[in-house]
Design a protein around this motif. Structure first.
Motif, PDB file in Angstrom:
ATOM      1  N   THR A  16      -3.679  10.748  16.989  1.00  0.00           N
ATOM      2  CA  THR A  16      -3.072  10.738  15.661  1.00  0.00           C
ATOM      3  C   THR A  16      -3.597   9.568  14.840  1.00  0.00           C
ATOM      4  OG1 THR A  16      -1.251   9.490  16.591  1.00  0.00           O
ATOM      5  CG2 THR A  16      -0.953  11.845  16.365  1.00  0.00           C
ATOM      6  N   THR A  17      -4.094   8.587  15.546  1.00  0.00           N
ATOM      7  CA  THR A  17      -4.611   7.392  14.873  1.00  0.00           C
ATOM      8  C   THR A  17      -6.111   7.486  14.613  1.00  0.00           C
ATOM      9  OG1 THR A  17      -4.852   6.371  17.041  1.00  0.00           O
ATOM     10  CG2 THR A  17      -2.869   5.862  15.809  1.00  0.00           C
ATOM     11  N   SER A  18      -6.681   8.660  14.880  1.00  0.00           N
ATOM     12  CA  SER A  18      -8.130   8.782  14.723  1.00  0.00           C
ATOM     13  C   SER A  18      -8.543   8.861  13.260  1.00  0.00           C
ATOM     14  CB  SER A  18      -8.644   9.990  15.493  1.00  0.00           C
ATOM     15  OG  SER A  18      -8.001  11.159  15.049  1.00  0.00           O
ATOM     16  N   ASP A  19      -7.722   9.464  12.443  1.00  0.00           N
ATOM     17  CA  ASP A  19      -8.019   9.507  11.016  1.00  0.00           C
ATOM     18  C   ASP A  19      -6.770   9.881  10.217  1.00  0.00           C
ATOM     19  OD1 ASP A  19      -7.691  12.280  11.125  1.00  0.00           O
ATOM     20  OD2 ASP A  19      -9.792  12.594  11.544  1.00  0.00           O
ATOM     21  N   VAL A  20      -6.900   9.860   8.924  1.00  0.00           N
ATOM     22  CA  VAL A  20      -5.785  10.143   8.023  1.00  0.00           C
ATOM     23  C   VAL A  20      -5.237  11.550   8.244  1.00  0.00           C
ATOM     24  CG1 VAL A  20      -5.139  10.405   5.608  1.00  0.00           C
ATOM     25  CG2 VAL A  20      -6.659   8.555   6.291  1.00  0.00           C
ATOM     26  N   PHE A  21      -6.119  12.495   8.481  1.00  0.00           N
ATOM     27  CA  PHE A  21      -5.700  13.886   8.626  1.00  0.00           C
ATOM     28  C   PHE A  21      -4.799  14.093   9.838  1.00  0.00           C
ATOM     29  CE2 PHE A  21      -9.575  14.043   6.121  1.00  0.00           C
ATOM     30  CZ  PHE A  21      -9.221  14.912   5.101  1.00  0.00           C
ATOM     31  N   ASN A  22      -5.151  13.463  10.931  1.00  0.00           N
ATOM     32  CA  ASN A  22      -4.300  13.576  12.110  1.00  0.00           C
ATOM     33  C   ASN A  22      -2.989  12.825  11.911  1.00  0.00           C
ATOM     34  OD1 ASN A  22      -5.568  14.991  14.618  1.00  0.00           O
ATOM     35  ND2 ASN A  22      -7.270  13.955  13.618  1.00  0.00           N
ATOM     36  N   ALA A  23      -3.040  11.723  11.210  1.00  0.00           N
ATOM     37  CA  ALA A  23      -1.833  10.925  10.992  1.00  0.00           C
ATOM     38  C   ALA A  23      -0.802  11.676  10.157  1.00  0.00           C
ATOM     39  CB  ALA A  23      -2.194   9.601  10.333  1.00  0.00           C
ATOM     40  N   ILE A  24      -1.253  12.405   9.154  1.00  0.00           N
ATOM     41  CA  ILE A  24      -0.299  13.089   8.268  1.00  0.00           C
ATOM     42  C   ILE A  24       0.077  14.482   8.765  1.00  0.00           C
ATOM     43  CG2 ILE A  24      -1.090  11.850   6.229  1.00  0.00           C
ATOM     44  CD1 ILE A  24      -2.349  14.679   5.448  1.00  0.00           C
ATOM     45  N   ALA A  25      -0.399  14.838   9.937  1.00  0.00           N
ATOM     46  CA  ALA A  25      -0.050  16.152  10.477  1.00  0.00           C
ATOM     47  C   ALA A  25       1.447  16.215  10.781  1.00  0.00           C
ATOM     48  CB  ALA A  25      -0.868  16.445  11.735  1.00  0.00           C
ATOM     49  N   GLU A  26       2.034  15.075  11.101  1.00  0.00           N
ATOM     50  CA  GLU A  26       3.465  15.023  11.402  1.00  0.00           C
ATOM     51  C   GLU A  26       4.301  15.021  10.119  1.00  0.00           C
ATOM     52  OE1 GLU A  26       5.062  15.704  14.803  1.00  0.00           O
ATOM     53  OE2 GLU A  26       6.214  14.609  13.313  1.00  0.00           O
ATOM     54  N   PRO A  27       5.241  15.953  10.003  1.00  0.00           N
ATOM     55  CA  PRO A  27       6.085  16.041   8.807  1.00  0.00           C
ATOM     56  C   PRO A  27       6.859  14.755   8.532  1.00  0.00           C
ATOM     57  CG  PRO A  27       6.426  17.943  10.237  1.00  0.00           C
ATOM     58  CD  PRO A  27       5.534  17.022  10.967  1.00  0.00           C
ATOM     59  N   ARG A  28       7.388  14.168   9.583  1.00  0.00           N
ATOM     60  CA  ARG A  28       8.165  12.936   9.406  1.00  0.00           C
ATOM     61  C   ARG A  28       7.311  11.820   8.830  1.00  0.00           C
ATOM     62  NH1 ARG A  28      12.743  13.848  12.642  1.00  0.00           N
ATOM     63  NH2 ARG A  28      12.660  16.056  13.171  1.00  0.00           N
ATOM     64  N   ARG A  29       6.066  11.791   9.230  1.00  0.00           N
ATOM     65  CA  ARG A  29       5.182  10.742   8.717  1.00  0.00           C
ATOM     66  C   ARG A  29       4.875  10.969   7.245  1.00  0.00           C
ATOM     67  NH1 ARG A  29       2.888  10.302  14.180  1.00  0.00           N
ATOM     68  NH2 ARG A  29       1.326  11.875  13.805  1.00  0.00           N
ATOM     69  N   ARG A  30       4.807  12.214   6.853  1.00  0.00           N
ATOM     70  CA  ARG A  30       4.609  12.486   5.426  1.00  0.00           C
ATOM     71  C   ARG A  30       5.849  12.074   4.646  1.00  0.00           C
ATOM     72  NH1 ARG A  30       2.508  17.243   7.547  1.00  0.00           N
ATOM     73  NH2 ARG A  30       4.173  18.585   6.773  1.00  0.00           N
ATOM     74  N   ASP A  31       7.016  12.336   5.241  1.00  0.00           N
ATOM     75  CA  ASP A  31       8.258  11.914   4.591  1.00  0.00           C
ATOM     76  C   ASP A  31       8.275  10.398   4.404  1.00  0.00           C
ATOM     77  OD1 ASP A  31       9.032  14.531   4.628  1.00  0.00           O
ATOM     78  OD2 ASP A  31      10.330  14.351   6.375  1.00  0.00           O
ATOM     79  N   ILE A  32       7.882   9.703   5.442  1.00  0.00           N
ATOM     80  CA  ILE A  32       7.867   8.239   5.385  1.00  0.00           C
ATOM     81  C   ILE A  32       6.915   7.760   4.296  1.00  0.00           C
ATOM     82  CG2 ILE A  32       7.195   6.154   6.648  1.00  0.00           C
ATOM     83  CD1 ILE A  32       8.260   7.483   9.201  1.00  0.00           C
TER      84      ILE A  32
END
Lengths: 106, 106
Positions: free
Chosen positions: A6-22
């Motif tokens: 998930t830390t490999s790039d922005v796309f993997n990081a924002i795949a999680e809904p909660r992270r987008r909420d944050i």
DNA sequence: TTGACACATTCCTTCATCGGCATATAATCC
DNA sequence: GGATTATATGCCGATGAAGGAATGTGTCAA
């Protein structure tokens, strides 16, 4: 080969809904971890872990203020995402234009 | 709880770099699976599986033409992604404006 | 320094993923 | 029908994500 980190790039990081909420919550102003916990009603460890991921890819920046940590979204790090989306957006506009031109020719 | 399925939404689907490559490749014109395989030098089963994911979330549309299947990117399905990116883009512009105004006031 | 508050990290378990290979389905041609 | 081309699916192994609970680290206040 498993899924990329998930830390490999922005796309993997924002795949999680909660992270987008944050990210949305932190976009307007700096917020403490506790603020996020109560605003999104998530567990505190969970929020901390998500923040770690977002921080690792540069999507948020952290600052200590006494006992609390203040986070904010780093809009600049959104660039890759925006560029990707923008490419298709442009194509979409061209497609609409083509349809329009075709319609006018009839 | 493990990570969400890649087919759960657009964000999870585009987390894979290869899938983004495929989307870009299919954005301009309809292409066969074989075209993708040779263009991106991936294994055929791998490409088929990626296409399955993209199709499940509506990011590509398929059409049979004889023995081959022709795929194309469905630009409309990019909407959630674009909306998300656009929100931050607007904030970024406002931020720049604020900086500019502050600079002019000095 | 002891205690309280704010966050971060670790351990554990439960899955879904991705690639590779083999095999199945589907359509065409002879 | 049988062979060939084009694509899809199934099985496997390795890896890492995500939640929950417990624990660790750090800061302030008395």
């Amino acid at each position: 080969m498993p899924r990329a980190a998930t830390t490999s790039d922005v796309f993997n990081a924002i795949a999680e809904p909660r992270r987008r909420d944050i990210l949305s919550f932190l976009a307007l102003e700096e917020r403490s971890v506790g603020d996020i916990v109560s605003a999104l009603s998530l567990g505190q460890p969970s929020v901390s872990k998500h923040l770690r991921v977002l921080k690792d890819v540069g999507l948020v920046q952290a600052r200590r203020d006494g006992r609390q940590m203040l986070y904010r979204t780093n809009l600049d790090a959104m660039k890759p995402l925006h560029e990707f989306a923008e490419t298709f957006q442009q194509m979409w506009r061209r497609q609409l234009k083509r349809i329009k031109v075709r319609a006018e020719g009839m």
